[in-house]
Structures are given as structure tokens and as C-alpha cells.
Scaffold this motif. Structure first.
Motif, PDB file in Angstrom:
ATOM      1  N   ALA A 117      51.645  -9.957 145.710  1.00  0.00           N
ATOM      2  CA  ALA A 117      50.624  -9.989 144.674  1.00  0.00           C
ATOM      3  C   ALA A 117      50.869  -8.885 143.654  1.00  0.00           C
ATOM      4  O   ALA A 117      51.467  -7.859 143.948  1.00  0.00           O
ATOM      5  CB  ALA A 117      49.245  -9.818 145.306  1.00  0.00           C
ATOM      6  N   ARG A 122      44.121  -8.053 144.656  1.00  0.00           N
ATOM      7  CA  ARG A 122      44.820  -9.013 145.501  1.00  0.00           C
ATOM      8  C   ARG A 122      45.361  -8.307 146.746  1.00  0.00           C
ATOM      9  O   ARG A 122      46.090  -7.325 146.620  1.00  0.00           O
ATOM     10  CB  ARG A 122      45.999  -9.657 144.761  1.00  0.00           C
ATOM     11  CG  ARG A 122      45.644 -10.920 144.001  1.00  0.00           C
ATOM     12  CD  ARG A 122      44.769 -10.662 142.835  1.00  0.00           C
ATOM     13  NE  ARG A 122      44.489 -11.917 142.116  1.00  0.00           N
ATOM     14  CZ  ARG A 122      43.448 -12.082 141.347  1.00  0.00           C
ATOM     15  NH1 ARG A 122      42.576 -11.118 141.205  1.00  0.00           N
ATOM     16  NH2 ARG A 122      43.260 -13.218 140.717  1.00  0.00           N
ATOM     17  N   GLU A 174      48.491 -16.405 142.173  1.00  0.00           N
ATOM     18  CA  GLU A 174      48.067 -15.133 141.607  1.00  0.00           C
ATOM     19  C   GLU A 174      46.732 -15.272 140.887  1.00  0.00           C
ATOM     20  O   GLU A 174      45.916 -14.348 140.882  1.00  0.00           O
ATOM     21  CB  GLU A 174      49.136 -14.623 140.641  1.00  0.00           C
ATOM     22  CG  GLU A 174      48.927 -13.204 140.148  1.00  0.00           C
ATOM     23  CD  GLU A 174      49.092 -12.158 141.241  1.00  0.00           C
ATOM     24  OE1 GLU A 174      48.166 -11.330 141.407  1.00  0.00           O
ATOM     25  OE2 GLU A 174      50.122 -12.158 141.925  1.00  0.00           O
TER      26      GLU A 174
END
Length: 489
Positions: A117, A122, A174
Motif C-alpha cells: 500500500a 492503508r 489502493e
């Protein structure tokens, strides 16, 4: 960072003013427009590493116990055979079933690469396995296209389609709210479907509108929940991602309709399965840079979840430095935060599939064998008295200090208590082996392939296949890879 509060939000909710538009169109335009010339030397080299790794784990996975049941199912279904079966090139299957087989094999050992990530909040290492879904689709659909067009699919075309699917899926992974994974979706099964769909659509020559419709069909087929971890169902998630992506592209080619903005808006995939997300992070960045290059992918040194690898290495290096043998060990304690401990669900593993999600087994294997590879991931070794006894000496403990450091890296420390009363500690290296920060060398990637191929291909066959992969962008016929991977009648 994902919190318990975000995990309790309504699954259909989007934040006030949140813009979830335009992601499908951006992904579709990118996939339609990308050419081989858009892949620079770095991306081409990284792609070849991913192909070596992906084809290797498919090869190793094709002999795993769960594949026998899948093979019986596929044989019972029948159908027109157009695509070669990975590992048994003399057999032809429908393209969808060939993709199902290769995709499931590729994840059967949980040894395939991992996307990292880069966006804020994330959890590091918890996105998706990006290579196997588009690679399985590329292998199956290339055979179908070659049959229909009367000529083989060349390496450049194969390479371009593979990268299109890889990149589209990584950017979607993402963009989606990381709560998608924390709620229990298995991203490699869900977002992997978009990878396979994009690759298949590109090989079939669909335009941007056709790719958008393919993503629309795929959005209603993308599935996989983490309840399947530790069972044969987990690798099936990736197999189904490959199969469903190919199905979506073939349906659209036949005139099937779908919402051309299925990733976007109130009832789009990001809103429903996220919930929400941040398309603005990626919408203008497809191929700018390619995710494969930055932030990169991890090629796994061990056939288990990437979250376990730094801890396994830490124990391995500690034991080597201290000169400890299995009989010296009284207890091993792994201390980590929720991002590491949460997904690793089995206290004591009874099977090799459970072992992939059991720190007790993974660390016990390091203690007993000084390694944890293909030979250790067998039901016989996991169930052996020595392994079961050592697992009882391995514990995990939540560590608030490590939790407070955040989830931007995989952090842990191992504590070893010896029978003679010593206590030894080692922090796991945040720049763990296999990560883009500490990548496996090309030689090490080849070494992993040789481990995968052990007992299936002879040394000459392995050398020839590796040479083909390193030259794969220049092949006149990408299908030679399937021929060289064949080890069964």
C-alpha cells in the motif's frame, strides 16, 4: 488507520461530499490505450520477475491436495477444450475452466506475491496478490485467441495485457476503503476479479467501452471472504477471480450489457464493498507510475501470509546467531499488533492449510527445520509429533507499544526462552526479505522457482523455462510457457 468505529459504519454509506466517480472510465481508458511501448525497461524486468514467481507457484500449487477435487469437478463439467491446462498441456479445457485451474493452483500454497500500500491509512501488506489473477487469465485467453485467430499470441501482446490487468487491479485495491479487507473480504478474490477481467478484455481486443462493461459484469461477480482462510476455499477465491474475469470479458464480447460505471457512485463496487474509498488517489495515476515499480510488490520467501515473514526471519536469524537447537527451546513468544496477529487465526495448526495462518506452526517449522518451504508445508509434517509438540511452546501476545507505532509497516519482536534460563529477543526487520525495500535478487527468485519445480521438472526443463520467461516479451508464441510447464500427461 482502520478503527473499530470505521468498521461499524453502514456498508452503503459514503462520506459527505465524497467523490466516487470516474474510476471505471479512467481504468477502462488506460487498459484500452496501453501499448507495449508504454512499459519501460524497469517494468518489463519486474514483470519477468513476477512471471517467474507466478508460474513457479502455479506449478507447485498444481500438485497440492485440494487440486484433485477441483480437477474432478472440471472433468465432470466437460465443455469445449480450447485452452491448455497448466501442468498438463496435452489436455484442453474451456478458457474459463483453464483460468480457474491456473488461478487456484497459483494461490494453493499462498506463496504468490503481495501488493504494498502507499495511500494514507492503508495497512501495510494487506492489499492483494496481484500477479496470479491476470496471469491465469492471460494464459487461458491467449490460447483461445490463438485458436480463433489462427496464429499465436506473441510475447508483447501477452505482456501488455498482463500489465494492464495488474495495474488496474492494484490501483482499485489502493482506492477502495481498507475497511474492505478488515471487514472480511479477501481482496485477492474480489479485486483480483478486475485484474483478470481487464487482462482478458485487452487480449480479446475490446475497446474502452467494452472494458468498462467487462468491469461492470466483474463487479457483480467479485467475491471471497476471509472465513475461507486455512481451507481449500482460500485459493479458490483467486481461481474464481481468474475464471470470473474471463467469463465477464467473453460475455461482453457476445453483446452482454452492464453498468459502465460499476466501480463508481452510490451503488458502485467501492461504495458497497468498501464502504467508500478514495478514487482521487489513483484516478489520474494509472501507469503513473506503475504500481509494480512503485511502491512495488513483495515476492514471498515463505509460502504463508506476508504478515508472518518478518517474524519468521527474526526467529531464524536469532537461532542462527545464538547457535540454538530445537532441544534448547523452552518457549517462543511473538509480540505484535492487531494488524499482524488478527489475520493469523489458528492457535495450533493440524493441517498445512491451517499452518499458513498459524504462528505456532510457522515458527515451529523455523525451530525444527531452520526453513519453511515447500517440503515443510505438508499435512504429514504439520501433524508430526515433533511439530505438534513444538507448536505448544509457541505463543503470541498483543503488544500495545508495537500497536502504537502504526500499521504502515509489519512490526513484531520475538522472545525466545531457553531451557537453561536465558531470554533472547530480536525485533523483526521492517525491511523484510522480499519486500521492495529488501528485494530478493534475480538469482533468489530463480531459486524459489527451482524449489517450486522440485520433483516436477528436471534441471534442463527448469533452465529452458527460465530462459523463456526472461525472453518472454520477445516470444513469437507466449503459449510455449504452458508447454514448458507441463509435467503431467
Amino acid at each position: 488507520m482502520v478503527t473499530e468505529a470505521t468498521a461499524s459504519q453502514d456498508v452503503h454509506a459514503t462520506a459527505p461530499g465524497e467523490d466516487l466517480s470516474g474510476l471505471t472510465a479512467a481504468a477502462s481508458r488506460f487498459a484500452a490505450d496501453i501499448t507495449f511501448a508504454d512499459l519501460d525497461a524497469e517494468v518489463r524486468h519486474l514483470s519477468k520477475r513476477c512471471l517467474i514467481d507466478g508460474l513457479g507457484v502455479m506449478l507447485a500449487g498444481s500438485e497440492q491436495p485440494g487440486m484433485a477435487a477441483l480437477e474432478a469437478f472440471i472433468a465432470g463439467e466437460g465443455g469445449t477444450g480450447v485452452s491448455r491446462m497448466l501442468g498438463a498441456a496435452a489436455r484442453r479445457l474451456p478458457a474459463t475452466r483453464a483460468a480457474l485451474w491456473a488461478g487456484t493452483a497459483g494461490h494453493a500454497m499462498d506463496w504468490d506475491d503481495t501488493q504494498l500500500a502507499e495511500g494514507p491509512g492503508r495497512p501495510y501488506g494487506l492489499l492483494m496478490h496481484p500477479t496470479v489473477p491476470p496471469l491465469a487469465a492471460a494464459l487461458a485467453v491467449s490460447d483461445l485467441v490463438a485458436t480463433e485467430e489462427g496464429k499465436p499470441v506473441g510475447g508483447e501482446r501477452f505482456f501488455t495485457a498482463f500489465n494492464a490487468g495488474f495495474e488496474v487491479a492494484c490501483k482499485i485495491a489502493e482506492a477502495i476503503n481498507p475497511d474492505h479487507y478488515m471487514r472480511g473480504f479477501h481482496t485477492s478474490g474480489t479485486i483480483g476479479t478486475f485484474a483478470a477481467a481487464t487482462t482478458a478484455a485487452k487480449l480479446l481486443g475490446l475497446d474502452a467501452a467494452g472494458i468498462a462493461r467487462t468491469l461492470g459484469v466483474a463487479a457483480s461477480m467479485a467475491a471471497g471472504i476471509r472465513a475461507g482462510f486455512g481451507t481449500m476455499t482460500k485459493p479458490l477465491h483467486v481461481g474464481r477471480a481468474a475464471e470470473n474475469g474471463v467469463t465477464a470479458a467473453l460475455l461482453v464480447r457476445q453483446g452482454f450489457t452492464a453498468n459502465e460505471e460499476a466501480l463508481d457512485g452510490k451503488w458502485g463496487y467501492l461504495a458497497v464493498a468498501g464502504p467508500g474509498g478514495e478514487p482521487s488517489l489513483v484516478r489520474e495515476r494509472f501507469g503513473k507510475p506503475f504500481t509494480m515499480a512503485s511502491p512495488g510488490v513483495s515476492i514471498k520467501p515463505y509460502p504463508s501470509g506476508v504478515l508472518t515473514h518478518p517474524s519468521m526471519d527474526a526467529l531464524l536469524f536469532l537461532l542462527r546467531e545464538a547457535g540454538l537447537a530445537p532441544d534448547d527451546i523452552a518457549r517462543v513468544t511473538l509480540r505484535a499488533g492487531r494488524n499482524v496477529l488478527g489475520p493469523i487465526r489458528y492457535r495450533i495448526a493440524k493441517t498445512e492449510l491451517e499452518g499458513k495462518f498459524s504462528f505456532a506452526f510457522l515458527l515451529a517449522a523455523i525451530v525444527l527445520r531452520g526453513r519453511c518451504g515447500k517440503a515443510e508445508f505438508t499435512d504429514a509434517f504439520v501433524a508430526s509429533p515433533a511439530c505438534q509438540a513444538m507448536q505448544q511452546r509457541v505463543e503470541t501476545a498483543f503488544d500495545q507499544q508495537i500497536e502504537d507505532m502504526g500499521w504502515d509497516r509489519i512490526r513484531s519482536r520475538v522472545v525466545v526462552e531457553t531451557k537453561d534460563g536465558r531470554t533472547l529477543e530480536r525485533w523483526a526487520d521492517e525491511n523484510y526479505r522480499g519486500s521492495p525495500h529488501n528485494p530478493l535478487s534475480d538469482a533468489e527468485v530463480e531459486g524459489k522457482f527451482r524449489d517450486c519445480a522440485a520433483g516436477l521438472l528436471d534441471a534442463a526443463g527448469v533452465d529452458a523455462l527460465l530462459q523463456s520467461i526472461w525472453n518472454s516479451d520477445g516470444l513469437d508464441d507466449a503459449g510455449v510457457l504452458l508447454e514448458q510447464l507441463s509435467w503431467r500427461k
